[in-house]
Scaffold this active site. Structure first.
Site, PDB file in Angstrom:
ATOM      1  N   HIS A 279       0.835  -1.208   0.000  1.00 56.32           N
ATOM      2  CA  HIS A 279       0.000   0.000   0.000  1.00 56.32           C
ATOM      3  C   HIS A 279       0.865   1.251   0.000  1.00 56.32           C
ATOM      4  O   HIS A 279       1.893   1.329   0.672  1.00 56.32           O
ATOM      5  CB  HIS A 279      -1.024  -0.008   1.128  1.00 56.32           C
ATOM      6  N   ASP A 291       6.143   0.478   6.731  1.00 54.91           N
ATOM      7  CA  ASP A 291       4.686   0.376   6.573  1.00 54.91           C
ATOM      8  C   ASP A 291       4.186   1.515   5.686  1.00 54.91           C
ATOM      9  O   ASP A 291       3.796   2.552   6.191  1.00 54.91           O
ATOM     10  CB  ASP A 291       4.014   0.424   7.948  1.00 54.91           C
ATOM     11  N   GLU A 325      -4.817   2.064   2.617  1.00 60.50           N
ATOM     12  CA  GLU A 325      -4.998   0.854   3.424  1.00 60.50           C
ATOM     13  C   GLU A 325      -5.181   1.199   4.891  1.00 60.50           C
ATOM     14  O   GLU A 325      -5.977   0.569   5.596  1.00 60.50           O
ATOM     15  CB  GLU A 325      -3.778  -0.067   3.246  1.00 60.50           C
ATOM     16  N   GLU A 326      -4.454   2.212   5.354  1.00 62.08           N
ATOM     17  CA  GLU A 326      -4.361   2.493   6.783  1.00 62.08           C
ATOM     18  C   GLU A 326      -5.695   2.831   7.442  1.00 62.08           C
ATOM     19  O   GLU A 326      -5.909   2.524   8.608  1.00 62.08           O
ATOM     20  CB  GLU A 326      -3.369   3.633   7.039  1.00 62.08           C
ATOM     21  N   HIS A 426       3.434   2.476  12.805  1.00 57.08           N
ATOM     22  CA  HIS A 426       2.615   3.680  13.014  1.00 57.08           C
ATOM     23  C   HIS A 426       3.283   4.710  13.933  1.00 57.08           C
ATOM     24  O   HIS A 426       2.588   5.436  14.638  1.00 57.08           O
ATOM     25  CB  HIS A 426       1.229   3.318  13.562  1.00 57.08           C
TER      26      HIS A 426
END
Length: 473
Positions: A279, A291, A325-326, A426
């Site tokens: 993503h 991420d 996506e998050e 995150h």
């Protein structure tokens, strides 16, 4: 007797029909196995994956969905696909609500006054609240609290995640973030704070999306860094503790981003596709390296290496940089809807979205997986020199592949070592320096082998347009 003979003949004819035929076995051509082994060794020496993630995190940086940086990331991905030699490059729109973070702070007030390191949870409203803190050891303890017991107070859920290679404890830590705020509101709370869903001990809080159940009035919700959660727990143990939470954030209309797609066209079955991807969006605290810049880089590099072959694989290699996506798998859901009529043409799909740790296990699955067991085993044999084990009874689709798998698409599981993934997840610590180039290259090698051999397979991996419930990864 004649009736019996006719009945037997009819039964034999029925059993010989396609509906009752034994499932065909999907296998791999010997020549393709040799090419895949060569690709594996080439990928281990290649630095395309590193160059891609370096470019994304340096030139774009953090790219929260719907932001100006997100739009630049889309343009970056289109240009990068073209630069890497993909035959076709296009975008598909993805719409979603837009959430913004502007500022945030928290502090203990009163006798033990001091600042706290916090970050707003995605989806939290803005607001300023000051109230007594009530600590709960975990989500179950909050759920068991009497109705109205938190009236005028701030709920503090203090669940400590444990690190595992497969990240299994995120199920509990993530549930605190997604379900805790709504549960606190039902008990009367005016605010919510939680120990970050993380396994580090650094003073960097972990953000992530939360949801508020329908009919509830949202309250400010934030995550404390692990050391600050420890500090707050000690203060609460000393006696009544009040904190002030100030958040300037919230929803701001709708936004449109894009799934960015690049293809290496197949030589003989171009309409059948092997999908790999990651993503493109990230949270806004770090630069989204693990991420999921790593996932985008791994799969772009794999497609690029396959595209350098003198002869393209039989099927098309499709690489997708998924949008948003998050905040709710918006890109994955949009892709599944846009391509729902073509589920059977999706040979198999996989997403890299668990950092850049070395891959240690592999498996595939689908509504009808047995016919492809031999091909899966053969792919695993080529991956074995990379330290990857064939695990026939585990795995599941990556997050953005989940919606496609739920419609019957076959999936692959390339399990990454996530022992330290939730140290960074995150947070502001999610930056390029956390990626090991050698481990990244091992991921590229594995995805290259998987995608190439899946595209070369003689037979399918079992994709079938039908509702199904894929396993959790």
């Amino acid at each position: 007797m004649r009736r019996r003979v006719l009945a037997i003949a009819s039964t034999l004819a029925l059993l010989a029909s396609p509906a009752f035929a034994a499932p065909s076995t999907t296998t791999l051509p010997p020549a393709s196995l040799g090419t895949a082994a060569q690709l594996r060794e080439q990928a281990l020496k290649d630095d395309t994956g590193w160059k891609v993630v370096e470019s994304l995190t340096t030139e774009i940086g953090p790219r929260i969905a719907g932001s100006e940086a997100d739009a630049r990331a889309v343009a970056w991905a289109v240009a990068k696909f073209k630069a890497l030699g993909f035959d076709k490059v296009w975008t598909e729109p993805v719409e979603f609500p837009k959430w913004e973070r502007r500022s945030e702070s928290a502090q203990v007030v009163g006798k033990h006054a001091q600042p706290l390191a916090i970050t707003a949870l995605g989806g939290s409203p803005g607001g300023s609240v000051e109230a007594e803190v009530v600590r709960f050891a975990d989500l179950a303890a909050l759920q068991a609290a009497p109705e109205g017991s938190l009236k005028g107070k701030i709920a503090f859920v203090d669940y400590q995640m444990t690190a595992y290679r497969d990240g299994r404890d995120y199920g509990k830590g993530g549930a605190v973030r997604s379900k805790g705020p709504s549960e606190a509101i039902r008990k009367g709370a005016v605010g919510f704070v939680m120990r970050s869903a993380g396994t580090d001990s650094h003073r960097v809080p972990h953000t992530g999306i939360t949801r508020f159940d329908e009919g509830l009035t949202p309250v400010p919700a934030a995550a404390l860094s692990v050391p600050d959660a420890n500090q707050l727990a000690r203060l609460v143990a000393l006696g009544t503790t009040r904190i002030k939470l100030d958040l300037d954030c919230g929803w701001d209309g709708k936004a449109t981003s894009y799934n960015v797609i690049g293809e290496i066209t197949g030589r003989s079955l171009p309409k059948e596709v092997v999908v790999i991807g990651g993503h493109l969006d990230s949270w806004d605290l770090g630069t989204g390296a693990v991420d999921d810049g790593a996932g985008v880089a791994i799969t772009m590099a794999a497609g690029h290496l396959i595209g350098q072959l003198k002869q393209a694989p039989k099927r098309t290699i499709r690489v997708v940089a998924f949008a948003n996506e998050e905040q709710g798998l918006y890109g994955g859901k949009a892709y599944a809807e846009a391509h729902a009529k073509d589920i059977a043409l999706h040979q198999v799909s996989a997403e890299s979205d668990f950092g850049a740790g070395r891959i240690y296990a592999f498996n595939t699955g689908s509504p009808n997986p047995e016919g492809s067991r031999e091909a899966t085993r053969q792919i695993a044999e080529v991956m074995k020199p990379l330290g990857i084990e064939y695990v026939a009874d585990k795995g599941g689709p990556g997050p953005d592949i989940g919606p496609l798998a739920a419609k019957g698409g076959a999936w692959a599981w390339l399990a990454q070592d996530g022992s330290d993934y939730f140290h960074l997840h995150h947070t502001a610590d999610d930056t390029l320096d956390k990626i090991d180039p050698a481990a990244l290259a091992q991921n590229v090698a594995a995805y290259t082998v998987f995608a190439y051999l899946s595209a070369e397979a003689e037979g399918s991996f079992g994709s079938e347009a039908k509702p199904t419930t894929p396993p959790n990864e």
